[in-house]
Design a protein around this motif. Structure first.
Motif, PDB file in Angstrom:
ATOM      1  N   PRO A  74       0.833  -1.203   0.000  1.00  0.00           N
ATOM      2  CA  PRO A  74       0.000   0.000   0.000  1.00  0.00           C
ATOM      3  C   PRO A  74       0.870   1.256   0.000  1.00  0.00           C
ATOM      4  CG  PRO A  74      -0.672  -1.528   1.745  1.00  0.00           C
ATOM      5  CD  PRO A  74       0.616  -2.038   1.176  1.00  0.00           C
ATOM      6  N   PRO A  75       0.338   2.353  -0.518  1.00  0.00           N
ATOM      7  CA  PRO A  75       1.094   3.602  -0.522  1.00  0.00           C
ATOM      8  C   PRO A  75       1.551   3.985   0.887  1.00  0.00           C
ATOM      9  CG  PRO A  75      -0.924   3.823  -1.795  1.00  0.00           C
ATOM     10  CD  PRO A  75      -0.989   2.496  -1.100  1.00  0.00           C
ATOM     11  N   GLY A  76       2.744   4.509   0.972  1.00  0.00           N
ATOM     12  CA  GLY A  76       3.264   5.004   2.244  1.00  0.00           C
ATOM     13  C   GLY A  76       4.172   4.039   2.972  1.00  0.00           C
ATOM     14  N   GLU A  77       4.072   2.738   2.667  1.00  0.00           N
ATOM     15  CA  GLU A  77       4.972   1.797   3.327  1.00  0.00           C
ATOM     16  C   GLU A  77       6.386   1.980   2.777  1.00  0.00           C
ATOM     17  OE1 GLU A  77       1.901  -1.736   4.623  1.00  0.00           O
ATOM     18  OE2 GLU A  77       3.524  -2.229   3.251  1.00  0.00           O
ATOM     19  N   HIS A  78       7.353   1.812   3.659  1.00  0.00           N
ATOM     20  CA  HIS A  78       8.750   2.049   3.296  1.00  0.00           C
ATOM     21  C   HIS A  78       9.501   0.723   3.303  1.00  0.00           C
ATOM     22  CE1 HIS A  78       7.973   6.305   3.823  1.00  0.00           C
ATOM     23  NE2 HIS A  78       7.444   6.017   4.994  1.00  0.00           N
ATOM     24  N   PHE A  79      10.076   0.364   2.162  1.00  0.00           N
ATOM     25  CA  PHE A  79      10.887  -0.838   2.018  1.00  0.00           C
ATOM     26  C   PHE A  79      12.321  -0.402   1.771  1.00  0.00           C
ATOM     27  CE2 PHE A  79       6.779  -2.536   1.639  1.00  0.00           C
ATOM     28  CZ  PHE A  79       6.836  -3.915   1.740  1.00  0.00           C
ATOM     29  N   ILE A  80      13.224  -0.906   2.602  1.00  0.00           N
ATOM     30  CA  ILE A  80      14.619  -0.474   2.528  1.00  0.00           C
ATOM     31  C   ILE A  80      15.528  -1.699   2.583  1.00  0.00           C
ATOM     32  CG2 ILE A  80      16.407   0.928   3.627  1.00  0.00           C
ATOM     33  CD1 ILE A  80      13.970   2.527   4.869  1.00  0.00           C
ATOM     34  N   TRP A  81      16.452  -1.758   1.662  1.00  0.00           N
ATOM     35  CA  TRP A  81      17.464  -2.813   1.610  1.00  0.00           C
ATOM     36  C   TRP A  81      18.692  -2.278   2.338  1.00  0.00           C
ATOM     37  CZ3 TRP A  81      16.772  -7.627  -0.282  1.00  0.00           C
ATOM     38  CH2 TRP A  81      17.894  -8.419  -0.495  1.00  0.00           C
ATOM     39  N   VAL A  82      19.115  -2.962   3.389  1.00  0.00           N
ATOM     40  CA  VAL A  82      20.249  -2.521   4.200  1.00  0.00           C
ATOM     41  C   VAL A  82      21.384  -3.524   4.040  1.00  0.00           C
ATOM     42  CG1 VAL A  82      21.047  -1.967   6.526  1.00  0.00           C
ATOM     43  CG2 VAL A  82      18.674  -1.479   5.884  1.00  0.00           C
ATOM     44  N   ASP A  83      22.493  -3.073   3.471  1.00  0.00           N
ATOM     45  CA  ASP A  83      23.669  -3.925   3.362  1.00  0.00           C
ATOM     46  C   ASP A  83      24.410  -3.855   4.697  1.00  0.00           C
ATOM     47  OD1 ASP A  83      26.570  -4.567   2.891  1.00  0.00           O
ATOM     48  OD2 ASP A  83      25.796  -4.977   0.874  1.00  0.00           O
ATOM     49  N   ILE A  84      24.549  -4.990   5.365  1.00  0.00           N
ATOM     50  CA  ILE A  84      25.104  -4.995   6.723  1.00  0.00           C
ATOM     51  C   ILE A  84      26.560  -4.553   6.772  1.00  0.00           C
ATOM     52  CG2 ILE A  84      23.478  -6.711   7.550  1.00  0.00           C
ATOM     53  CD1 ILE A  84      25.938  -8.693   7.529  1.00  0.00           C
ATOM     54  N   GLU A  85      27.247  -4.577   5.642  1.00  0.00           N
ATOM     55  CA  GLU A  85      28.636  -4.105   5.617  1.00  0.00           C
ATOM     56  C   GLU A  85      28.718  -2.644   5.186  1.00  0.00           C
ATOM     57  OE1 GLU A  85      30.578  -7.092   3.279  1.00  0.00           O
ATOM     58  OE2 GLU A  85      30.675  -8.467   4.985  1.00  0.00           O
ATOM     59  N   ASP A  86      28.030  -2.291   4.096  1.00  0.00           N
ATOM     60  CA  ASP A  86      28.059  -0.903   3.633  1.00  0.00           C
ATOM     61  C   ASP A  86      27.352   0.030   4.613  1.00  0.00           C
ATOM     62  OD1 ASP A  86      29.376  -1.770   1.380  1.00  0.00           O
ATOM     63  OD2 ASP A  86      27.612  -1.690   0.077  1.00  0.00           O
ATOM     64  N   ASP A  87      26.346  -0.481   5.312  1.00  0.00           N
ATOM     65  CA  ASP A  87      25.568   0.319   6.254  1.00  0.00           C
ATOM     66  C   ASP A  87      25.794  -0.164   7.683  1.00  0.00           C
ATOM     67  OD1 ASP A  87      24.263   1.792   4.106  1.00  0.00           O
ATOM     68  OD2 ASP A  87      23.170  -0.062   3.717  1.00  0.00           O
ATOM     69  N   ALA A  88      27.040  -0.480   8.003  1.00  0.00           N
ATOM     70  CA  ALA A  88      27.368  -1.045   9.327  1.00  0.00           C
ATOM     71  C   ALA A  88      26.977  -0.105  10.462  1.00  0.00           C
ATOM     72  CB  ALA A  88      28.856  -1.374   9.403  1.00  0.00           C
ATOM     73  N   ASP A  89      26.998   1.211  10.221  1.00  0.00           N
ATOM     74  CA  ASP A  89      26.619   2.158  11.273  1.00  0.00           C
ATOM     75  C   ASP A  89      25.132   2.060  11.606  1.00  0.00           C
ATOM     76  OD1 ASP A  89      26.257   3.149   8.647  1.00  0.00           O
ATOM     77  OD2 ASP A  89      26.039   5.194   9.387  1.00  0.00           O
ATOM     78  N   VAL A  90      24.318   1.609  10.658  1.00  0.00           N
ATOM     79  CA  VAL A  90      22.889   1.425  10.908  1.00  0.00           C
ATOM     80  C   VAL A  90      22.664   0.155  11.721  1.00  0.00           C
ATOM     81  CG1 VAL A  90      20.650   1.003   9.816  1.00  0.00           C
ATOM     82  CG2 VAL A  90      22.230   2.659   8.820  1.00  0.00           C
ATOM     83  N   VAL A  91      23.380  -0.894  11.350  1.00  0.00           N
ATOM     84  CA  VAL A  91      23.216  -2.188  12.006  1.00  0.00           C
ATOM     85  C   VAL A  91      23.819  -2.185  13.405  1.00  0.00           C
ATOM     86  CG1 VAL A  91      23.694  -4.658  11.798  1.00  0.00           C
ATOM     87  CG2 VAL A  91      23.165  -3.332   9.761  1.00  0.00           C
ATOM     88  N   GLU A  92      24.872  -1.408  13.606  1.00  0.00           N
ATOM     89  CA  GLU A  92      25.586  -1.294  14.881  1.00  0.00           C
ATOM     90  C   GLU A  92      25.997  -2.659  15.419  1.00  0.00           C
ATOM     91  OE1 GLU A  92      23.625   1.266  17.690  1.00  0.00           O
ATOM     92  OE2 GLU A  92      24.199   3.047  16.581  1.00  0.00           O
TER      93      GLU A  92
END
Length: 120
Positions: free
Chosen positions: A36-54
């Motif tokens: 449905p409109p408004g839902e957010h789908f995000i692909w997080v690379d655990i190495e490239d985005d290591a600061d997000v994964v912590e």
């Protein structure tokens, strides 16, 4: 606290080198396209985005986060089958997933993922 009217945040934590993740990406994209409109789908690379994964130890792929606002509804491994993802998302949309109470790092993950996506 989150409201039932807030859109879902769905993040897949994967790695570029992972064959299973590469095979799962079209499944994830199809779920995003059907959402449905408004839902957010995000692909997080655990190495490239290591600061997000912590400090979250992602040992199996795909690891999925489903949240409404800052409330984690699901965080864990999901076997890479389209039907399972569809059923999980439907349960979340219908309010049939109870909030997961986990450690503070996982609880902060929705906010970090949203911040990452807004900076992209």
């Amino acid at each position: 606290m989150s409201s039932a009217s807030e859109p879902l945040l769905v993040a897949c934590l994967c790695a570029a080198w992972c064959g299973t993740c590469k095979e799962y990406l079209p499944v994830f994209d199809a779920a995003r396209d059907a959402a449905p409109p408004g839902e957010h789908f995000i692909w997080v690379d655990i190495e490239d985005d290591a600061d997000v994964v912590e400090d979250i130890d992602v040992e199996n792929f795909p690891t999925l986060l489903v949240a409404r606002g800052d409330t984690v509804l699901y965080f864990g491994v999901l076997t890479p089958q389209p039907g399972l993802l569809a059923r999980l998302l439907q349960a979340a949309r219908e309010g049939n997933l109870k909030p997961q109470v986990g450690d503070a790092v996982v609880a902060a993950l929705p906010a970090r993922v949203r911040a990452m996506s807004s900076n992209a």
